[in-house]
Structure formats: C-alpha cells, structure tokens
Enzyme design. Structure first.
Site, PDB file in Angstrom:
ATOM      1  N   GLY A  15       0.789  -1.214   0.000  1.00 13.37           N
ATOM      2  CA  GLY A  15       0.000   0.000   0.000  1.00 13.37           C
ATOM      3  C   GLY A  15       0.827   1.272   0.000  1.00 13.37           C
ATOM      4  CE1 TYR A 150      -7.418   4.212   9.471  1.00 13.47           C
ATOM      5  CE2 TYR A 150      -9.273   5.343   8.459  1.00 13.47           C
ATOM      6  CZ  TYR A 150      -7.946   4.995   8.455  1.00 13.47           C
ATOM      7  OH  TYR A 150      -7.124   5.429   7.441  1.00 13.47           O
TER       8      TYR A 150
END
Length: 265
Positions: A15, A150
């Site tokens: 990523g 998150y």
C-alpha cells in the site's frame, strides 16, 4: 552532490507504505522497512536495493508492541542514524459500535497512534535533526459507520503531529502529516468492498488517488524544500475536504444579485 539519507518507513510491505519506501529508494535514500509481513517486506527491500543501488534492511515487527520504538535504534545499528521517519502503517477494521470491544478499540489506537508517537520519541532520542511524516486520513475529519476506532485514531494522530512538531522544533525536527483521500491499493490487511470504494472515492477530481501520489507528498515534506513547514497536515484527497460536486445548485435558477433594493444585471 546529494547525500543519501536513511529513511525508516513503517507499513512498508504494501500500500502507501510500500509506495513511500519505493519513492525514497528511487530518490537515492537508504531504506529500512518495518512491517509484520516478513515475506512481502523482505522482497520489497531486496527489489529496492537491486533497482536503485541503495542499502536496505527489513525489520519484522508488530507495531502494537509497546516496545516498538526500539526499532529505530536497531535500524541505526544496521544502516546508520535515521534521518527521516515515515509512519505509514495503519489498520482500519470494520467494527460497528454494537460490536466494539476494548481489544478491538485498543489495537487500532496502538498501531495507528501510539506506535507513531513512540517511534517519534525514539527518533528524537538520537539527538539529531530530521523529519517525521505521519500518514493520516480523511477519516480524521469525517466519521463513517464501522470506523469509530479508525476515525478517532487518525484525528488523534493529526493532533499528535502538531504536538510533536511544537515540542521537537527546538531539536531541529520537523513533524508533518499527509492525509490521503481514498487510495487505490490491493490490501489483504485492509480490504474494502466495491460499494464502499465507489462511495468513498467521490471527490471533485472524480477519481481515487494512487499510492505514489501520497508518497510524492511525503517525499516533499521530508525534503529541504519544506524546510519551513512543520505541524502541517497536507490533504492529498482530490479536493474531497474542499467540498463536493455531488449536490445540485441550491435553487433551480440563477439568483440575480440585489444591491440597494435594485436588481443588478
């Protein structure tokens, strides 16, 4: 002649982290990658060394470990003092509030907030200047279902970025963050559904971002070109924070400007 730096990148196995490691490697910098995925991490470090002629090292580590900051000293022993720290590792499990547990909440905070702070503390303990780049998210300012842990972690990371920037300025350390919008990555650690991808990637530029675009921002923030920039959050999100193009005009025809009781033409 530019002197090669030693850059430590967390989340480097895939990523955005892998893109950051690749960008610094292509820039001629030596790279230590940190990740829990040993095979992918070691393969990337070997490729960067081969392609760019730089020195690389792989440090396999779960960043939820409260002693994770020790990786800075280990990296320095292998490749010399660390000049740039890129905290790119992050996890974003989908956990509705009704299913939230203390363990689920704590692990996200440990990896996404505590680890970057502890690594920054260890980076500063080297007693030299340098640059820290944290990878935040648009979630820092916009909540979404299933991501309370998150979103909270990224909001906290942005404040930690500012707090560290203030405290470490006198040590010659700049601390900044890049906050991407939705970025196209193939991640077995943080998979997303097609429906989520389509919804979250809407922005004025009309497309998802690419990992290399986030890496380019990190490369700039770590460079001398950003020497007067610290405590900043650079939003690389296709304009998503600026606003939306999904709404129609709020009135069905153009409204003329009225000035002093008269309609202006």
């Amino acid at each position: 002649m530019t002197v090669a730096r030693h850059v430590l990148v967390t989340g480097a196995a895939g990523g955005v982290g892998a893109a950051c490691a690749a960008a610094f490697g292509a820039n001629g910098d030596h790279v230590t990658g940190v990740d829990a995925r040993a095979e992918q991490l070691e393969a990337l470090m070997a490729r960067l060394a081969s392609e760019h002629g730089v020195r690389t090292a792989a440090e396999v580590l779960d960043l939820a470990d409260p002693e994770c900051g020790a990786v800075v000293a280990r990296a320095a022993e292998r490749l010399g003092p660390v000049d740039v720290l890129v905290n790119a590792a992050g996890i974003y499990p989908a956990t509705p509030l009704a299913d939230m547990t203390a363990a689920a909440w704590d692990r996200v905070q440990q990896v996404n907030v505590r680890a970057p702070v502890l690594l920054t503390v260890a980076f500063a303990a080297q007693g030299r200047g340098g640059a820290v780049v944290n990878i935040s998210s648009g979630a820092a300012t916009r909540a979404r279902p299933g991501a309370a842990h998150y979103c909270t972690s990224k909001a906290a990371l942005e404040m930690a970025t500012k707090a560290c920037a203030v405290e470490l300025a006198s040590s010659g350390i700049r601390v900044n963050a890049v906050a991407p919008g939705f970025i196209t990555v193939d991640s077995p650690v943080n998979p997303v559904t097609d429906a989520y991808r389509d919804a979250v990637s809407r922005n004025p530029l009309g497309r998802p971002g690419e990992a290399h675009e986030v890496a380019a921002a990190a490369l700039w923030l770590a460079s001398d070109a950003a020497s007067f920039t610290t405590g900043a959050v650079l939003r690389v999100d296709g304009g998503a924070t600026a606003g939306t193009t999904d709404l129609p005009l709020h009135h069905d025809h153009a409204t003329p400007l009225q000035v002093g009781g008269e309609l202006a033409s």
